[in-house]
Write an enzyme that holds these catalytic residues in place. Structure first.
Site, mmCIF file in Angstrom:
data_model
loop_
_atom_site.group_PDB
_atom_site.id
_atom_site.type_symbol
_atom_site.label_atom_id
_atom_site.label_comp_id
_atom_site.label_asym_id
_atom_site.label_seq_id
_atom_site.Cartn_x
_atom_site.Cartn_y
_atom_site.Cartn_z
ATOM 1 C CB SER A 54 -8.147 2.915 2.754
ATOM 2 O OG SER A 54 -7.510 2.191 3.912
ATOM 3 C CE LYS A 108 -4.053 2.022 2.874
ATOM 4 N NZ LYS A 108 -4.780 1.571 3.843
ATOM 5 C CB SER A 114 -8.607 0.249 5.720
ATOM 6 O OG SER A 114 -9.339 1.045 5.747
#
Length: 471
Positions: A156, A81, A180
Protein backbone atom coordinates in the site's frame (compact mmCIF):
# COMPACT_ATOMS: atom_id res chain seq x y z
CA UNK A 1 20.70 22.06 -9.36
CA UNK A 2 22.21 19.16 -11.27
CA UNK A 3 20.29 16.00 -12.06
CA UNK A 4 23.19 13.99 -10.67
CA UNK A 5 22.72 15.58 -7.26
CA UNK A 6 19.01 14.69 -7.19
CA UNK A 7 19.95 11.07 -7.75
CA UNK A 8 22.13 11.02 -4.64
CA UNK A 9 21.30 9.05 -1.50
CA UNK A 10 20.95 10.43 2.01
CA UNK A 11 24.33 9.00 2.98
CA UNK A 12 25.93 10.84 0.05
CA UNK A 13 24.17 14.15 0.71
CA UNK A 14 24.57 14.26 4.50
CA UNK A 15 28.36 14.94 4.55
CA UNK A 16 27.89 17.79 2.05
CA UNK A 17 25.27 19.40 4.28
CA UNK A 18 27.33 18.82 7.42
CA UNK A 19 30.36 20.46 5.83
CA UNK A 20 28.17 23.36 4.59
CA UNK A 21 28.98 22.55 0.97
CA UNK A 22 25.29 22.01 0.21
CA UNK A 23 22.42 24.24 1.29
CA UNK A 24 19.32 22.50 2.67
CA UNK A 25 17.25 25.35 1.19
CA UNK A 26 18.69 24.85 -2.29
CA UNK A 27 18.30 21.08 -2.01
CA UNK A 28 14.70 21.34 -0.84
CA UNK A 29 13.85 23.87 -3.56
CA UNK A 30 15.33 21.60 -6.21
CA UNK A 31 13.37 18.62 -4.90
CA UNK A 32 10.13 20.61 -4.87
CA UNK A 33 10.80 21.70 -8.46
CA UNK A 34 11.24 18.06 -9.41
CA UNK A 35 7.98 17.13 -7.69
CA UNK A 36 6.19 19.89 -9.59
CA UNK A 37 7.62 18.54 -12.84
CA UNK A 38 6.99 14.82 -12.29
CA UNK A 39 4.01 14.45 -9.96
CA UNK A 40 1.42 15.08 -12.70
CA UNK A 41 2.79 11.91 -14.35
CA UNK A 42 3.55 9.73 -11.32
CA UNK A 43 0.92 10.95 -8.84
CA UNK A 44 3.13 10.00 -5.90
CA UNK A 45 2.14 12.96 -3.72
CA UNK A 46 -1.29 13.57 -2.25
CA UNK A 47 -0.21 16.89 -0.78
CA UNK A 48 2.91 19.00 -1.33
CA UNK A 49 3.69 21.23 1.65
CA UNK A 50 6.13 23.51 -0.17
CA UNK A 51 5.90 26.61 2.02
CA UNK A 52 6.40 24.68 5.25
CA UNK A 53 9.23 22.65 3.69
CA UNK A 54 11.17 25.79 2.74
CA UNK A 55 10.73 27.17 6.25
CA UNK A 56 11.98 23.90 7.75
CA UNK A 57 14.96 23.96 5.39
CA UNK A 58 15.81 27.54 6.36
CA UNK A 59 15.71 26.57 10.03
CA UNK A 60 17.90 23.53 9.37
CA UNK A 61 20.39 25.68 7.49
CA UNK A 62 20.52 28.22 10.30
CA UNK A 63 20.97 25.51 12.94
CA UNK A 64 23.79 23.88 11.01
CA UNK A 65 25.50 27.22 10.39
CA UNK A 66 25.33 27.80 14.15
CA UNK A 67 27.06 24.51 14.92
CA UNK A 68 23.89 22.57 15.75
CA UNK A 69 24.21 19.73 13.25
CA UNK A 70 21.98 16.87 14.43
CA UNK A 71 22.98 13.99 12.20
CA UNK A 72 22.61 12.57 8.70
CA UNK A 73 18.92 13.47 8.25
CA UNK A 74 19.44 17.13 9.18
CA UNK A 75 18.36 19.26 6.24
CA UNK A 76 17.34 16.27 4.08
CA UNK A 77 13.91 16.64 2.38
CA UNK A 78 11.62 13.62 2.84
CA UNK A 79 7.99 12.87 2.06
CA UNK A 80 6.03 10.24 3.98
CA UNK A 81 3.10 7.93 3.41
CA UNK A 82 -0.13 9.78 4.25
CA UNK A 83 -0.98 7.57 7.22
CA UNK A 84 0.92 9.26 10.07
CA UNK A 85 -0.69 11.84 12.33
CA UNK A 86 0.94 15.27 12.19
CA UNK A 87 0.11 18.16 14.48
CA UNK A 88 -1.99 20.79 12.67
CA UNK A 89 -1.73 18.87 9.39
CA UNK A 90 -4.27 16.76 7.51
CA UNK A 91 -3.65 13.01 7.31
CA UNK A 92 -6.03 11.41 4.82
CA UNK A 93 -5.07 7.72 5.05
CA UNK A 94 -5.74 7.83 1.31
CA UNK A 95 -9.45 8.01 2.03
CA UNK A 96 -12.55 10.16 1.54
CA UNK A 97 -13.73 9.56 5.09
CA UNK A 98 -10.56 11.07 6.58
CA UNK A 99 -9.89 13.62 3.82
CA UNK A 100 -10.01 16.50 6.35
CA UNK A 101 -8.74 14.63 9.41
CA UNK A 102 -6.24 16.35 11.71
CA UNK A 103 -4.81 13.99 14.33
CA UNK A 104 -3.85 16.80 16.73
CA UNK A 105 -0.37 15.46 17.54
CA UNK A 106 2.72 14.09 15.85
CA UNK A 107 3.11 10.34 15.49
CA UNK A 108 6.19 9.12 17.34
CA UNK A 109 8.07 8.51 14.09
CA UNK A 110 7.20 12.05 12.94
CA UNK A 111 8.53 13.50 16.20
CA UNK A 112 11.74 11.51 15.81
CA UNK A 113 12.24 12.67 12.23
CA UNK A 114 11.64 16.28 13.22
CA UNK A 115 14.08 15.96 16.12
CA UNK A 116 16.63 14.60 13.65
CA UNK A 117 16.20 17.72 11.52
CA UNK A 118 14.50 16.13 8.49
CA UNK A 119 12.60 18.47 6.17
CA UNK A 120 9.09 17.11 5.53
CA UNK A 121 7.91 18.03 2.04
CA UNK A 122 4.44 16.49 1.95
CA UNK A 123 2.37 13.33 2.11
CA UNK A 124 2.44 10.44 -0.34
CA UNK A 125 -0.22 8.45 -2.13
CA UNK A 126 -1.22 5.07 -0.76
CA UNK A 127 -3.80 2.35 -1.15
CA UNK A 128 -6.85 3.55 0.79
CA UNK A 129 -6.43 2.72 4.50
CA UNK A 130 -3.39 0.60 3.49
CA UNK A 131 -5.80 -2.18 2.44
CA UNK A 132 -4.32 -3.25 -0.88
CA UNK A 133 -1.17 -3.79 -2.88
CA UNK A 134 -1.62 -1.64 -6.00
CA UNK A 135 -2.16 2.01 -4.87
CA UNK A 136 -5.03 2.27 -7.33
CA UNK A 137 -6.66 4.92 -5.15
CA UNK A 138 -10.30 5.75 -5.92
CA UNK A 139 -10.11 9.15 -4.20
CA UNK A 140 -6.69 10.55 -5.14
CA UNK A 141 -6.03 8.68 -8.37
CA UNK A 142 -3.75 5.77 -9.20
CA UNK A 143 -0.07 6.17 -8.39
CA UNK A 144 2.18 5.04 -11.24
CA UNK A 145 5.49 3.22 -11.48
CA UNK A 146 8.43 5.41 -12.60
CA UNK A 147 9.89 2.45 -14.54
CA UNK A 148 6.71 2.24 -16.65
CA UNK A 149 3.87 4.70 -16.11
CA UNK A 150 1.33 2.14 -17.30
CA UNK A 151 2.19 -0.10 -14.36
CA UNK A 152 1.51 -0.10 -10.64
CA UNK A 153 4.11 0.94 -8.05
CA UNK A 154 2.86 -1.71 -5.63
CA UNK A 155 1.22 -0.89 -2.34
CA UNK A 156 0.00 0.00 0.00
CA UNK A 157 3.01 2.35 0.31
CA UNK A 158 3.07 2.89 -3.44
CA UNK A 159 3.56 6.64 -3.30
CA UNK A 160 6.62 6.14 -1.13
CA UNK A 161 8.10 3.59 -3.52
CA UNK A 162 7.42 5.73 -6.58
CA UNK A 163 8.67 8.96 -4.99
CA UNK A 164 11.97 7.45 -3.89
CA UNK A 165 12.51 5.68 -7.22
CA UNK A 166 11.79 8.86 -9.20
CA UNK A 167 14.00 11.05 -6.94
CA UNK A 168 10.94 12.96 -5.73
CA UNK A 169 11.91 12.21 -2.12
CA UNK A 170 15.35 11.25 -0.90
CA UNK A 171 13.80 8.61 1.39
CA UNK A 172 10.46 7.80 2.96
CA UNK A 173 8.61 5.79 5.58
CA UNK A 174 5.98 3.22 4.76
CA UNK A 175 3.81 0.77 6.68
CA UNK A 176 3.73 -2.98 6.20
CA UNK A 177 0.87 -5.31 7.19
CA UNK A 178 1.23 -7.99 4.52
CA UNK A 179 4.19 -6.59 2.59
CA UNK A 180 3.26 -2.94 2.03
CA UNK A 181 6.84 -1.71 2.40
CA UNK A 182 8.52 -4.59 0.59
CA UNK A 183 6.02 -4.93 -2.28
CA UNK A 184 6.55 -1.38 -3.62
CA UNK A 185 10.26 -1.59 -2.80
CA UNK A 186 10.55 -4.66 -5.03
CA UNK A 187 8.36 -3.28 -7.81
CA UNK A 188 10.00 0.17 -7.81
CA UNK A 189 13.59 -1.05 -7.50
CA UNK A 190 14.42 0.45 -4.11
CA UNK A 191 15.24 -0.79 -0.60
CA UNK A 192 12.43 -1.51 1.87
CA UNK A 193 12.87 -2.66 5.46
CA UNK A 194 10.12 -4.09 7.66
CA UNK A 195 11.67 -4.14 11.14
CA UNK A 196 10.86 -6.62 13.89
CA UNK A 197 7.41 -6.14 15.39
CA UNK A 198 8.02 -3.97 18.45
CA UNK A 199 11.19 -2.31 17.12
CA UNK A 200 9.46 0.87 15.87
CA UNK A 201 6.57 2.66 17.56
CA UNK A 202 3.22 2.73 15.76
CA UNK A 203 1.80 5.46 18.02
CA UNK A 204 0.02 7.97 15.80
CA UNK A 205 -0.14 5.68 12.77
CA UNK A 206 -3.66 4.81 11.62
CA UNK A 207 -3.99 1.01 12.01
CA UNK A 208 -5.02 -1.61 9.52
CA UNK A 209 -4.31 -4.68 11.66
CA UNK A 210 -2.97 -4.16 15.17
CA UNK A 211 -0.94 -7.35 15.38
CA UNK A 212 0.44 -7.27 11.81
CA UNK A 213 1.25 -3.59 11.24
CA UNK A 214 4.86 -2.36 11.07
CA UNK A 215 6.55 0.95 10.15
CA UNK A 216 9.87 1.05 8.33
CA UNK A 217 12.23 2.83 5.92
CA UNK A 218 11.95 2.98 2.14
CA UNK A 219 15.20 4.24 0.67
CA UNK A 220 17.55 4.37 -2.30
CA UNK A 221 20.26 2.34 -0.57
CA UNK A 222 20.80 -0.03 2.32
CA UNK A 223 22.96 2.61 4.04
CA UNK A 224 20.01 4.99 3.98
CA UNK A 225 17.73 2.33 5.48
CA UNK A 226 20.21 2.02 8.36
CA UNK A 227 20.15 5.81 8.84
CA UNK A 228 16.36 5.99 9.00
CA UNK A 229 16.01 2.95 11.21
CA UNK A 230 18.55 4.44 13.63
CA UNK A 231 16.31 7.48 14.03
CA UNK A 232 12.90 5.79 14.35
CA UNK A 233 13.79 2.62 16.32
CA UNK A 234 13.31 2.24 20.06
CA UNK A 235 10.87 1.70 22.89
CA UNK A 236 7.91 4.06 23.21
CA UNK A 237 5.69 4.14 26.29
CA UNK A 238 2.84 5.33 24.04
CA UNK A 239 2.91 2.05 22.10
CA UNK A 240 2.53 -1.06 24.29
CA UNK A 241 3.73 -3.29 21.44
CA UNK A 242 7.23 -1.79 21.48
CA UNK A 243 9.83 -3.63 23.52
CA UNK A 244 12.76 -2.40 25.61
CA UNK A 245 15.39 -3.97 23.40
CA UNK A 246 18.69 -2.11 22.93
CA UNK A 247 19.06 -0.32 19.60
CA UNK A 248 22.51 -0.98 18.11
CA UNK A 249 24.50 1.37 15.90
CA UNK A 250 23.25 0.11 12.56
CA UNK A 251 26.03 1.73 10.55
CA UNK A 252 28.46 -0.68 12.27
CA UNK A 253 26.88 -3.52 10.30
CA UNK A 254 27.56 -1.97 6.90
CA UNK A 255 30.45 -4.15 5.83
CA UNK A 256 31.09 -6.14 2.66
CA UNK A 257 32.53 -9.06 4.64
CA UNK A 258 29.90 -11.82 4.94
CA UNK A 259 32.34 -14.73 4.83
CA UNK A 260 30.99 -17.69 6.78
CA UNK A 261 27.52 -16.22 7.18
CA UNK A 262 24.88 -18.93 6.59
CA UNK A 263 22.06 -18.15 4.16
CA UNK A 264 18.99 -20.38 4.37
CA UNK A 265 16.90 -21.11 1.26
CA UNK A 266 13.38 -22.51 1.57
CA UNK A 267 12.39 -23.93 -1.81
CA UNK A 268 8.93 -25.47 -1.35
CA UNK A 269 7.03 -22.26 -0.62
CA UNK A 270 9.15 -19.31 -1.69
CA UNK A 271 10.17 -20.71 -5.09
CA UNK A 272 6.91 -22.48 -5.93
CA UNK A 273 5.11 -21.16 -9.04
CA UNK A 274 7.36 -18.12 -9.44
CA UNK A 275 7.92 -16.25 -12.69
CA UNK A 276 11.04 -17.99 -14.07
CA UNK A 277 12.85 -14.72 -14.73
CA UNK A 278 12.11 -13.53 -11.20
CA UNK A 279 13.32 -16.82 -9.79
CA UNK A 280 16.46 -16.63 -11.92
CA UNK A 281 17.26 -13.12 -10.70
CA UNK A 282 16.92 -14.14 -7.07
CA UNK A 283 18.88 -17.35 -7.55
CA UNK A 284 21.62 -15.26 -9.13
CA UNK A 285 21.45 -13.06 -6.04
CA UNK A 286 21.95 -16.12 -3.85
CA UNK A 287 24.94 -17.14 -5.98
CA UNK A 288 26.35 -13.63 -5.53
CA UNK A 289 26.13 -14.09 -1.76
CA UNK A 290 27.88 -17.45 -2.13
CA UNK A 291 30.65 -15.79 -4.14
CA UNK A 292 31.04 -13.26 -1.32
CA UNK A 293 31.75 -16.11 1.08
CA UNK A 294 28.33 -16.95 2.45
CA UNK A 295 27.34 -20.56 3.02
CA UNK A 296 24.06 -21.57 1.34
CA UNK A 297 21.93 -24.09 3.22
CA UNK A 298 18.46 -25.51 2.52
CA UNK A 299 15.84 -25.09 5.25
CA UNK A 300 12.31 -26.43 5.67
CA UNK A 301 9.30 -24.51 7.03
CA UNK A 302 6.24 -26.71 6.34
CA UNK A 303 3.61 -24.41 7.90
CA UNK A 304 4.32 -21.76 5.24
CA UNK A 305 1.64 -23.48 3.14
CA UNK A 306 -0.99 -22.01 5.50
CA UNK A 307 0.36 -18.45 5.20
CA UNK A 308 -2.44 -16.86 3.18
CA UNK A 309 -5.20 -18.36 5.33
CA UNK A 310 -3.58 -17.11 8.54
CA UNK A 311 -2.79 -13.67 7.10
CA UNK A 312 -6.25 -13.08 5.67
CA UNK A 313 -8.17 -14.43 8.66
CA UNK A 314 -6.16 -12.12 10.92
CA UNK A 315 -6.24 -8.97 8.81
CA UNK A 316 -9.93 -9.38 7.94
CA UNK A 317 -10.89 -9.74 11.59
CA UNK A 318 -8.76 -6.85 12.85
CA UNK A 319 -9.45 -4.43 9.98
CA UNK A 320 -13.14 -5.29 10.15
CA UNK A 321 -13.20 -4.25 13.79
CA UNK A 322 -11.31 -1.01 13.07
CA UNK A 323 -13.67 0.04 10.25
CA UNK A 324 -16.86 -1.58 11.63
CA UNK A 325 -18.70 1.67 12.43
CA UNK A 326 -17.99 3.37 9.11
CA UNK A 327 -18.84 0.24 7.15
CA UNK A 328 -22.24 0.18 8.86
CA UNK A 329 -22.99 3.90 8.61
CA UNK A 330 -21.27 5.12 5.40
CA UNK A 331 -20.06 2.17 3.32
CA UNK A 332 -20.28 4.01 -0.01
CA UNK A 333 -17.66 6.49 1.17
CA UNK A 334 -15.06 3.74 0.88
CA UNK A 335 -13.54 3.09 -2.52
CA UNK A 336 -14.95 0.06 -4.31
CA UNK A 337 -11.87 -2.12 -3.83
CA UNK A 338 -11.50 -1.42 -0.12
CA UNK A 339 -15.25 -1.63 0.49
CA UNK A 340 -15.18 -5.09 -1.05
CA UNK A 341 -12.23 -6.15 1.13
CA UNK A 342 -13.82 -4.86 4.30
CA UNK A 343 -17.09 -6.51 3.30
CA UNK A 344 -15.31 -9.85 3.61
CA UNK A 345 -14.46 -9.18 7.25
CA UNK A 346 -17.41 -11.18 8.55
CA UNK A 347 -16.66 -14.29 6.49
CA UNK A 348 -13.93 -15.80 8.71
CA UNK A 349 -15.47 -17.30 11.83
CA UNK A 350 -14.16 -17.00 15.36
CA UNK A 351 -12.83 -20.53 14.88
CA UNK A 352 -10.97 -19.39 11.75
CA UNK A 353 -9.43 -16.47 13.64
CA UNK A 354 -8.25 -18.69 16.49
CA UNK A 355 -6.87 -21.26 14.06
CA UNK A 356 -4.97 -18.48 12.30
CA UNK A 357 -3.31 -17.49 15.57
CA UNK A 358 -2.35 -21.12 16.20
CA UNK A 359 -0.81 -21.23 12.73
CA UNK A 360 1.12 -18.05 13.51
CA UNK A 361 2.60 -19.65 16.61
CA UNK A 362 3.58 -22.81 14.78
CA UNK A 363 5.05 -20.78 11.93
CA UNK A 364 7.08 -18.73 14.41
CA UNK A 365 8.45 -21.88 16.01
CA UNK A 366 9.43 -23.33 12.62
CA UNK A 367 11.17 -20.09 11.63
CA UNK A 368 12.96 -20.13 14.98
CA UNK A 369 14.18 -23.66 14.28
CA UNK A 370 15.25 -22.76 10.75
CA UNK A 371 17.09 -19.66 11.95
CA UNK A 372 19.02 -21.77 14.45
CA UNK A 373 20.61 -23.36 11.37
CA UNK A 374 21.30 -20.14 9.47
CA UNK A 375 21.74 -16.40 9.96
CA UNK A 376 19.19 -15.23 7.38
CA UNK A 377 16.68 -16.71 4.95
CA UNK A 378 16.71 -15.38 1.39
CA UNK A 379 13.76 -15.59 -1.00
CA UNK A 380 12.01 -13.64 -3.76
CA UNK A 381 10.08 -10.64 -2.45
CA UNK A 382 7.33 -11.20 -5.05
CA UNK A 383 6.52 -13.97 -7.52
CA UNK A 384 5.80 -11.42 -10.30
CA UNK A 385 6.87 -7.97 -11.48
CA UNK A 386 4.62 -4.92 -11.76
CA UNK A 387 1.25 -5.50 -13.43
CA UNK A 388 -0.53 -2.82 -15.44
CA UNK A 389 -2.68 -0.25 -13.67
CA UNK A 390 -6.24 -1.56 -13.40
CA UNK A 391 -5.36 -5.16 -14.25
CA UNK A 392 -6.83 -7.77 -11.93
CA UNK A 393 -4.98 -10.70 -13.49
CA UNK A 394 -1.45 -11.23 -14.74
CA UNK A 395 0.15 -14.05 -16.70
CA UNK A 396 2.18 -16.40 -14.52
CA UNK A 397 3.63 -19.61 -15.94
CA UNK A 398 0.92 -19.98 -18.55
CA UNK A 399 -2.06 -19.17 -16.31
CA UNK A 400 -3.92 -16.02 -15.34
CA UNK A 401 -3.08 -15.28 -11.70
CA UNK A 402 -4.96 -12.90 -9.42
CA UNK A 403 -2.71 -9.85 -8.95
CA UNK A 404 -3.88 -9.07 -5.40
CA UNK A 405 -3.17 -12.61 -4.24
CA UNK A 406 0.22 -12.81 -5.94
CA UNK A 407 1.38 -9.49 -4.46
CA UNK A 408 0.88 -10.79 -0.92
CA UNK A 409 1.95 -14.41 -1.41
CA UNK A 410 5.58 -14.26 -0.25
CA UNK A 411 5.76 -11.29 2.13
CA UNK A 412 3.20 -12.12 4.90
CA UNK A 413 5.29 -14.76 6.72
CA UNK A 414 7.39 -11.94 8.20
CA UNK A 415 4.23 -10.14 9.34
CA UNK A 416 2.66 -13.24 10.87
CA UNK A 417 5.86 -13.98 12.81
CA UNK A 418 6.95 -10.37 13.38
CA UNK A 419 10.42 -11.18 12.02
CA UNK A 420 12.45 -8.46 10.27
CA UNK A 421 12.58 -8.56 6.48
CA UNK A 422 14.54 -6.48 3.98
CA UNK A 423 13.86 -6.21 0.25
CA UNK A 424 16.74 -5.16 -1.99
CA UNK A 425 16.88 -4.83 -5.80
CA UNK A 426 18.23 -8.03 -7.36
CA UNK A 427 17.70 -7.70 -11.09
CA UNK A 428 15.21 -6.98 -13.85
CA UNK A 429 12.65 -8.72 -16.04
CA UNK A 430 11.77 -6.89 -19.25
CA UNK A 431 13.06 -3.64 -17.75
CA UNK A 432 11.02 -4.00 -14.55
CA UNK A 433 12.72 -4.41 -11.14
CA UNK A 434 12.87 -7.66 -9.19
CA UNK A 435 13.36 -7.73 -5.41
CA UNK A 436 15.17 -10.19 -3.15
CA UNK A 437 13.84 -10.64 0.38
CA UNK A 438 16.19 -11.21 3.33
CA UNK A 439 14.52 -12.39 6.57
CA UNK A 440 16.23 -12.77 9.92
CA UNK A 441 16.05 -13.27 13.65
CA UNK A 442 14.03 -11.03 15.99
CA UNK A 443 15.63 -7.61 16.48
CA UNK A 444 18.56 -8.63 14.30
CA UNK A 445 18.00 -5.98 11.64
CA UNK A 446 21.76 -5.38 11.71
CA UNK A 447 22.52 -8.72 10.06
CA UNK A 448 19.90 -8.08 7.37
CA UNK A 449 21.49 -4.71 6.66
CA UNK A 450 24.92 -6.36 6.55
CA UNK A 451 23.82 -8.92 3.97
CA UNK A 452 21.89 -6.35 1.97
CA UNK A 453 24.80 -3.93 1.98
CA UNK A 454 27.32 -6.55 0.84
CA UNK A 455 24.97 -7.62 -1.95
CA UNK A 456 24.31 -4.02 -2.96
CA UNK A 457 28.01 -3.18 -3.14
CA UNK A 458 28.67 -6.27 -5.26
CA UNK A 459 25.86 -5.58 -7.74
CA UNK A 460 25.49 -1.77 -7.76
CA UNK A 461 21.75 -1.99 -8.54
CA UNK A 462 21.07 1.45 -6.94
CA UNK A 463 22.99 3.01 -9.84
CA UNK A 464 20.26 1.86 -12.22
CA UNK A 465 17.43 4.40 -12.47
CA UNK A 466 14.12 4.49 -14.35
CA UNK A 467 14.11 6.64 -17.47
CA UNK A 468 11.57 8.97 -15.87
CA UNK A 469 14.00 9.67 -13.04
CA UNK A 470 16.65 10.68 -15.56
CA UNK A 471 14.53 13.35 -17.30
Amino acid sequence: MSEALMRQSVSQLAPLIKQKQLSPVELTTALLDRVEQLNPHVNAYIHVDAESAIEQAKQAEADIAGGGYRGPLHGIPLALKDIFFMKDKVSTMGSKIHKDFIGGYDATVISKLKNAGAVLTGTLNMHEYAWGGTTNNDHFGACRNPWDLERIPGGSSGGSGAAVAADMSFASLGTDTAGSIRIPASICGIVGLKPTHGRVSKHGCFPLSWSLDHIGPMTKTVSDAAILLQVIAGYDAEDPTTLKVPVPQYSDFLTEDIRGLVVGVEEDYFFHNIDPDVAAAVRQGIETLRALGAVIKPVSIPTLKHTLFAELATVLGESGAIHHHNMKTRPMDFGENVRHSLGLAHLPTAVDFVMAQQIRRKLSLEFETALEQCDVIVAPTLPITASKVGESFASLNGTQANVDNELIRLTPPANLTGLPSLSVPSGFKDGLPVGMQIMGKPFDEGTLLKVGYAFEQATQFPAKKPALALT
